[in-house]
Design an enzyme around this catalytic site. Structure first.
Site, PDB file in Angstrom:
ATOM      1  N   ALA A  54       0.917  -1.218   0.113  1.00  0.00           N
ATOM      2  CA  ALA A  54       0.221  -0.158  -0.112  1.00  0.00           C
ATOM      3  C   ALA A  54       0.816   1.180  -0.139  1.00  0.00           C
ATOM      4  O   ALA A  54       1.873   1.331   0.823  1.00  0.00           O
ATOM      5  CB  ALA A  54      -0.879   0.106   1.357  1.00  0.00           C
ATOM      6  N   CYS A  55       0.615   2.159  -1.079  1.00  0.00           N
ATOM      7  CA  CYS A  55       1.363   3.392  -0.962  1.00  0.00           C
ATOM      8  C   CYS A  55       0.302   4.576  -0.950  1.00  0.00           C
ATOM      9  O   CYS A  55      -0.905   4.339  -1.075  1.00  0.00           O
ATOM     10  CB  CYS A  55       2.219   3.576  -2.098  1.00  0.00           C
ATOM     11  SG  CYS A  55       1.458   3.614  -3.764  1.00  0.00           S
ATOM     12  N   PRO A  56       0.786   5.881  -0.687  1.00  0.00           N
ATOM     13  CA  PRO A  56      -0.207   7.033  -0.608  1.00  0.00           C
ATOM     14  C   PRO A  56      -1.098   7.168  -1.598  1.00  0.00           C
ATOM     15  O   PRO A  56      -2.292   7.454  -1.597  1.00  0.00           O
ATOM     16  CB  PRO A  56       0.775   8.126  -0.464  1.00  0.00           C
ATOM     17  CG  PRO A  56       2.227   7.450   0.069  1.00  0.00           C
ATOM     18  CD  PRO A  56       2.235   6.118  -0.270  1.00  0.00           C
ATOM     19  N   GLY A 113      -1.421   5.040  -4.419  1.00  0.00           N
ATOM     20  CA  GLY A 113      -1.949   3.709  -4.669  1.00  0.00           C
ATOM     21  C   GLY A 113      -1.999   3.561  -6.319  1.00  0.00           C
ATOM     22  O   GLY A 113      -3.055   2.804  -6.749  1.00  0.00           O
ATOM     23  N   THR A 148       2.434   0.485  -4.864  1.00  0.00           N
ATOM     24  CA  THR A 148       1.727  -0.451  -4.582  1.00  0.00           C
ATOM     25  C   THR A 148       1.970  -1.805  -5.501  1.00  0.00           C
ATOM     26  O   THR A 148       2.176  -2.964  -4.995  1.00  0.00           O
ATOM     27  CB  THR A 148       0.276  -0.228  -4.399  1.00  0.00           C
ATOM     28  OG1 THR A 148       0.051   1.018  -3.556  1.00  0.00           O
ATOM     29  CG2 THR A 148      -0.529  -1.476  -3.986  1.00  0.00           C
TER      30      THR A 148
END
Lengths: 150, 487
Positions: free
Chosen positions: B8-10, B12, B16
């Site tokens: 998960a990344c900011p 998305g 990710t």
């Protein structure tokens, strides 16, 4: 306007020797001309905000500036290649392949799936090699389109 | 092996999926199975319950909170940033694979969710500080156990004078039990030399990854050289991690970038940390030790119980560090005089030194939920280490939660020291723990003094861990150094 992720006009195989911001702006201009970005300043702000959170340069000479922005109308990729390399903050050196990824604020998940499959391709050696060796923007655009098909 | 992972990344939309791809590729290369849940903008394909149940370890590569984490309760979890997964998925899998045996080994201690390394990218400063310390501690525990048990064995086989035995390289007789005891003692001592460097090295590693290992180890060795003990090691590790993390931010020309992690960061990091440890920390510690010794010598005529309490508190303060050494040297120095007071002081100091590991072992046994799985693991050897007067057995507990553990141990050791003086117990051996009980004058009351100290320290540490905001959840509990280092 094409609904494809990338078209020939969005490919620049010979980015001028410049810095990160100028490179992003030159690719963003192409998105504006293709009517995929409505407000370039707002879009660049959003990209820069993301860039400040954590540099988007990755190992192996790749930079992936990206954002979700209200200034974007369709999921798009502008691709630039630099022979000298542009610093995107990766520890192992500058990036030769730059993927400017633009996602609309409220994109539906079908569209987002195209971006997801693009992101996965970035991790594959063959994808990178093909883009490094390509000579023709049209070939690059159709190769990427083919690769990211669901 | 089987793994499950969440990425998960900011935004998305990129990291990710790149992290997911990198992990899948790395797993294929290793011949492992891996299922990934990508919590991104394209919606996520949730992990199936069967996959989670079958997984040997869980990898969370996330810069934002991972949804529904409680699915993974009881599994070894390795956490990293998405960038770490993208750039070095293989080493992340290695860490996850290494986290696996801890779960199997936890036996009756219940399921362990503590991996070998666990640092969350977006956690609060206090949580990260605790994770850094815990990473260092988790690598120190086996050294404490292996070295401590060998030393205890040497006392059991060879008596307390075994420390005076000649080097086994000079004299070793396979037919002599004393030779074997001396060997065990010298191997155990060699293992103990690693305690502080390994602690410092892996704290630094947790903060700034592989390039910080060398500055951390070197800083830890410098802490040993200047006699700064494990508290000096904590400082060295945090310094090394902070310095390397800072150096990594400096933009360098691409020609140099390749050699940064292997040459430049270890070199400059070690120079900076080594200089600080030797020059800035070394002198004041030496001066403080001299001052403390003078002060103790001035106290000689004071009330016996007070002296016992002061010495006991000093013994527990840094578990083999400078303050502990001053008190111990003071006691051993008196032995040559053979006076009654000197023998009482020696008894008080040993009683105080046995309290910390015993008290932590007791607390972790009766109140397991206040302790991490790694700490519960180290409570078993701690019983024997405490009984053998190997105070270092408490280092894993003190290093992972110094603010609540050290004051508790000081109270317990001070009580034991004061009571031992009050009972007038005497001892003519400088160490040995329960193995020298036959040499103790008034052994029964002596044991009472030790038990009282153990109960005091264990009760206080349980109360502190229960009522004083837990480091993992509270922000104000972190020491002041953390801001400077994390910045």
């Amino acid at each position: 306007m094409s609904s494809e992720l990338i078209t020939t006009e969005l490919v620049d195989l010979d980015l001028p020797d410049t810095d990160r911001r100028a490179a992003i702006r030159s690719l963003a201009d192409r998105l504006v001309n293709a009517e995929r970005v409505t407000d370039i300043e707002r879009f660049l702000d959003d990209v820069e905000t993301r860039e400040q959170q954590m540099a988007t340069g990755m190992r192996g000479g790749i930079g992936i500036p990206h954002c979700r922005s209200a200034a974007v109308t369709a999921p798009s990729l502008a691709f630039g290649r630099s022979s000298t390399g542009i610093d995107f903050g990766s520890e192992d050196g500058p990036a030769n392949l730059i993927f400017l990824i633009a996602a609309p604020e409220g994109g539906d998940s079908d569209h987002m799936a195209v971006l997801a499959s693009l992101a996965r391709r970035l991790m594959r050696g063959e994808f990178k090699r093909t883009l490094l060796d390509a000579n023709d923007p049209a070939v690059v655009a159709s190769y990427v389109r083919e690769e990211v098909k669901p | 092996m089987k793994f499950v992972a969440v990425t998960a990344c900011p935004t998305g939309i990129a990291h990710t999926y790149m992290a997911a791809e990198a992990l899948e590729q790395a797993a294929r290369d290793r011949g492992d199975e891996l299922s990934v849940e990508t919590q991104g903008a394209a919606g996520s394909d949730p992990l199936s319950e069967q996959d989670i149940a079958a997984a040997d370890a869980v990898i969370l590569a996330a810069d934002v909170g991972v949804g529904e984490r409680d699915r993974f309760t009881g599994k070894p979890v390795v956490e990293a940033s998405v960038k770490q997964a993208v750039d070095s998925a293989a080493s992340l899998l290695e860490r996850a694979a290494a986290a696996e045996p801890m779960r199997v080994g936890s036996g009756s201690g219940g399921p362990s969710s503590d991996p070998a390394t666990k640092v969350t990218a977006n956690a609060s400063a206090a949580v990260r500080l605790r994770q850094w310390l815990m990473t260092g501690v988790s690598y120190v525990i086996p050294f404490v156990a292996a070295g401590g048990l060998l030393i205890a064995l040497s006392f059991a086989l060879g008596g307390y004078q075994i420390t005076e035995a000649p080097d086994v390289t000079e004299r070793f007789d396979p037919a002599s039990l004393t030779s074997w005891a001396a060997l065990a003692n010298q191997i155990g001592t060699a293992a103990f030399e690693f305690l502080v460097p390994v602690l410092a090295g892996f704290i630094a590693f947790a903060m700034a990854e592989r390039p910080a290992l060398v500055p951390g180890f070197v800083g830890g060795a410098a802490a040993v050289a200047v006699g700064a003990g494990f508290l000096g090691g904590l400082i060295a590790g945090l310094l090394a991690g902070g310095v390397v993390a800072g150096l990594r931010r400096i933009k360098v020309p691409s020609a140099v970038a390749g050699i940064m992690p292997v040459v430049v960061l270890p070199l400059f990091g070690s120079m900076v940390v080594g200089t600080l440890m030797f020059v800035v920390l070394g002198k004041p510690i030496a001066a403080a030790m001299t001052a403390l010794t003078d002060w103790l010598n001035g106290l000689s005529g004071a009330n016996a119980m007070l002296l016992g309490a002061v010495l006991g508190g000093m013994i527990a303060f840094d578990l083999g560090g400078p303050v502990n050494k001053v008190a111990y040297t003071f006691a051993v120095g008196g032995l040559t005089t053979g006076s009654e007071t000197a023998l009482e002081i020696m008894a008080a100091v040993m009683a105080a030194g046995m309290v910390p590991p015993l008290a932590m072992a007791l607390a972790a046994t009766v109140h397991a939920r206040s302790f991490s799985a790694a700490e519960r693991e180290s409570s078993r050897p701690a019983w024997l280490l405490g009984a053998s007067f190997i105070t270092e057995g408490a280092i894993p507990f003190a290093a992972s939660d110094p603010l609540r553990v050290i004051p508790s141990m000081i109270l317990g050791s001070a009580s034991a020291g004061a009571l031992s003086m009050f009972f007038g117990a005497t001892l003519r051996a400088p160490h040995g723990g329960l193995f020298v009980l036959p040499l103790v004058g008034d052994p029964l009351l002596y044991v009472v003094a030790i038990l009282a100290g153990v109960v005091v320290a264990a009760s206080v540490v349980i109360a502190a861990k229960t009522f004083v905001g837990r480091g993992a959840t509270s922000k104000e509990q972190a020491p002041e150094t953390e801001g400077a280092v994390a910045a």
